[in-house]
Design an enzyme around this catalytic site. Structure first.
Site, mmCIF file in Angstrom:
data_model
loop_
_atom_site.group_PDB
_atom_site.id
_atom_site.type_symbol
_atom_site.label_atom_id
_atom_site.label_comp_id
_atom_site.label_asym_id
_atom_site.label_seq_id
_atom_site.Cartn_x
_atom_site.Cartn_y
_atom_site.Cartn_z
ATOM 1 N N GLY A 108 63.977 28.368 62.667
ATOM 2 C CA GLY A 108 63.036 27.741 61.751
ATOM 3 C C GLY A 108 61.839 28.650 61.513
ATOM 4 O O GLY A 108 61.867 29.541 60.670
ATOM 5 N N GLY A 109 60.777 28.453 62.292
ATOM 6 C CA GLY A 109 59.504 29.166 62.094
ATOM 7 C C GLY A 109 59.648 30.664 61.893
ATOM 8 O O GLY A 109 59.072 31.238 60.953
ATOM 9 N N SER A 136 62.798 27.541 68.698
ATOM 10 C CA SER A 136 61.819 28.601 68.923
ATOM 11 C C SER A 136 62.453 29.967 69.204
ATOM 12 O O SER A 136 61.970 30.725 70.056
ATOM 13 C CB SER A 136 60.851 28.197 70.037
ATOM 14 O OG SER A 136 60.171 27.004 69.671
ATOM 15 N N HIS A 174 70.098 17.445 61.376
ATOM 16 C CA HIS A 174 68.989 18.183 61.992
ATOM 17 C C HIS A 174 68.077 17.196 62.727
ATOM 18 O O HIS A 174 67.907 16.053 62.282
ATOM 19 C CB HIS A 174 68.204 18.947 60.914
ATOM 20 C CG HIS A 174 67.201 19.889 61.524
ATOM 21 N ND1 HIS A 174 65.972 19.466 61.936
ATOM 22 C CD2 HIS A 174 67.274 21.209 61.817
ATOM 23 C CE1 HIS A 174 65.312 20.500 62.456
ATOM 24 N NE2 HIS A 174 66.085 21.563 62.391
ATOM 25 N N GLY A 192 60.268 24.038 66.959
ATOM 26 C CA GLY A 192 58.941 24.144 66.333
ATOM 27 C C GLY A 192 57.798 23.997 67.316
ATOM 28 O O GLY A 192 56.655 23.787 66.918
ATOM 29 N N ASN A 241 66.466 28.263 58.625
ATOM 30 C CA ASN A 241 66.158 26.936 58.085
ATOM 31 C C ASN A 241 64.709 26.975 57.609
ATOM 32 O O ASN A 241 63.788 26.971 58.426
ATOM 33 C CB ASN A 241 66.350 25.882 59.187
ATOM 34 C CG ASN A 241 65.921 24.500 58.731
ATOM 35 O OD1 ASN A 241 65.719 24.268 57.542
ATOM 36 N ND2 ASN A 241 65.779 23.580 59.681
ATOM 37 N N TRP A 242 64.532 27.023 56.302
ATOM 38 C CA TRP A 242 63.168 27.124 55.756
ATOM 39 C C TRP A 242 62.489 25.765 55.636
ATOM 40 O O TRP A 242 61.357 25.677 55.151
ATOM 41 C CB TRP A 242 63.198 27.842 54.392
ATOM 42 C CG TRP A 242 63.417 29.320 54.511
ATOM 43 C CD1 TRP A 242 63.469 30.043 55.668
ATOM 44 C CD2 TRP A 242 63.601 30.264 53.447
ATOM 45 N NE1 TRP A 242 63.676 31.380 55.391
ATOM 46 C CE2 TRP A 242 63.763 31.537 54.033
ATOM 47 C CE3 TRP A 242 63.655 30.154 52.054
ATOM 48 C CZ2 TRP A 242 63.966 32.690 53.274
ATOM 49 C CZ3 TRP A 242 63.861 31.304 51.292
ATOM 50 C CH2 TRP A 242 64.014 32.553 51.903
ATOM 51 N N LYS A 243 63.177 24.714 56.047
ATOM 52 C CA LYS A 243 62.606 23.361 56.033
ATOM 53 C C LYS A 243 61.898 23.102 54.698
ATOM 54 O O LYS A 243 62.357 23.563 53.663
ATOM 55 C CB LYS A 243 61.662 23.173 57.225
ATOM 56 C CG LYS A 243 62.300 23.623 58.537
ATOM 57 C CD LYS A 243 61.549 23.176 59.749
ATOM 58 C CE LYS A 243 62.158 23.801 60.992
ATOM 59 N NZ LYS A 243 61.779 23.160 62.217
ATOM 60 N N GLU A 246 70.367 22.237 69.560
ATOM 61 C CA GLU A 246 68.927 22.418 69.433
ATOM 62 C C GLU A 246 68.205 21.359 70.256
ATOM 63 O O GLU A 246 68.058 20.214 69.798
ATOM 64 C CB GLU A 246 68.503 22.278 67.969
ATOM 65 C CG GLU A 246 69.197 23.229 67.029
ATOM 66 C CD GLU A 246 68.408 23.401 65.738
ATOM 67 O OE1 GLU A 246 67.924 24.500 65.489
ATOM 68 O OE2 GLU A 246 68.254 22.410 65.006
ATOM 69 N N GLU A 277 65.020 16.774 62.834
ATOM 70 C CA GLU A 277 63.953 16.154 62.032
ATOM 71 C C GLU A 277 64.506 15.014 61.177
ATOM 72 O O GLU A 277 63.809 14.033 60.916
ATOM 73 C CB GLU A 277 63.251 17.235 61.187
ATOM 74 C CG GLU A 277 62.381 18.117 62.076
ATOM 75 C CD GLU A 277 62.316 19.575 61.694
ATOM 76 O OE1 GLU A 277 62.653 19.928 60.556
ATOM 77 O OE2 GLU A 277 61.927 20.386 62.570
HETATM 78 C C1 PEP Z 1 65.045 24.494 63.394
HETATM 79 O O1 PEP Z 1 64.405 24.132 62.424
HETATM 80 O O2 PEP Z 1 66.246 24.212 63.451
HETATM 81 C C2 PEP Z 1 64.380 25.247 64.465
HETATM 82 C C3 PEP Z 1 65.078 25.612 65.497
HETATM 83 O O3 PEP Z 1 63.022 25.504 64.306
HETATM 84 P P1 PEP Z 1 62.137 26.530 65.191
HETATM 85 O O4 PEP Z 1 62.898 27.842 65.229
HETATM 86 O O5 PEP Z 1 60.847 26.647 64.459
HETATM 87 O O6 PEP Z 1 62.006 25.940 66.558
#
Ligand code: PEP
Length: 249
Positions: free
Chosen positions: A234-235, A213, A96, A174, A8-10, A168, A98
């Site tokens: 994500g990150g 994470s 998601h 994040g 997920n590049w957000k 999640e 966010e």
């Molecule tokens: C996400 O955006 O779904 C996510 C899990 O982010 P991160 O890996 O940065 O926690």
């Protein structure tokens, strides 16, 4: 079902940066994706057509980060499932954290998006998870049950085959904070039971991803747990080098 390793590049990257990362990913993973693994990248909407071209011939799927639950119409700023399919997307994230917590999306709206996206033929990754306050108040199961049953109740008959859940925990997204393996194992068992209760036999083959994470050094252990059918990253997905290590973990 192959384990799904999803990026997920957000709201990150210019188009040139996204194309570079996609090219690096395709080159690093060429002929190396293990059997039983499927790789997915979800960039911002406006990069989808270009990335569909960049990833042509690579065994990497393309997904959107959201959708609007209508065929077309006066919905300024939104994107319909058939427009996503038209530019080469096969997957979309829905709900998601966010979008739920920053943009205020309700369970009912997320449920509508899930059902509509599945009906249009997309593979839907429905994101669920509890906040830290909900976990501390002992509400993990209540929250997951509410998020799953509201969405699953409305899906079309053949929809379960295209449904994936991403568990999640909101406090682990994040933040660098990872749920323990015991926490993940326990939460995924709850999700599996809730899916079986709502969908019967079909609920047993719905994939359940973990997100929060995930990094190259914890991905292998997480992917080895019962009922963990992939990860949403994500990150650590923003660099081709770290995301490909997770794909290969
Ligand atoms: C996400 O955006 O779904 C996510 C899990 O982010 P991160 O890996 O940065 O926690």
């Amino acid at each position: 079902m192959p384990k799904l390793i999803a990026a997920n590049w957000k709201m990150y990257k210019t188009l040139a940066e996204a194309e570079t990362t996609a090219r690096e990913l395709a080159a690093t993973l060429a002929s190396r994706i293990p059997a039983g693994r499927e790789v997915l990248v979800c960039p911002v909407f406006v990069h989808l057509p270009a990335l569909a071209r960049t990833l042509q011939g690579a065994d990497i799927r393309l997904g959107a980060q959201d959708l609007y639950p209508a065929k077309e119409g006066a919905f300024t700023g939104e994107v319909a499932p058939r427009q996503l399919l038209d530019v080469g997307c096969t997957y979309a994230l829905v709900g998601h954290s966010e979008r739920r917590h920053v943009l205020g999306e309700s369970d009912a709206f997320v449920a509508q998006k899930t059902a509509f996206g599945l009906g249009e033929g997309l593979q839907i990754i429905l994101c669920i998870g509890e906040t830290l306050d909900e976990r501390r108040a002992g509400q993990l199961e209540t929250v997951l049950a509410r998020q799953i049953t509201s969405a699953v109740a409305r899906i079309p008959q053949d929809g379960a085959a295209r449904l994936t859940i991403a568990y999640e925990p909101v406090w682990a997204i994040g933040t660098g904070e990872v749920a323990t393996l015991e926490d993940i194992h326990a939460a995924h068992a709850v999700v599996r039971r809730l899916l079986a209760e709502s969908l019967g036999e079909a609920g047993r083959s719905v994939r359940i991803l973990y997100g929060g994470s995930v990094k190259p050094d914890n991905a292998g252990a997480i992917l080895g747990l019962d009922n963990v059918d992939g990860v949403l990253v994500g990150g650590a997905s923003l660099e081709a080098s770290s995301f490909s290590k997770i794909v290969l973990a």
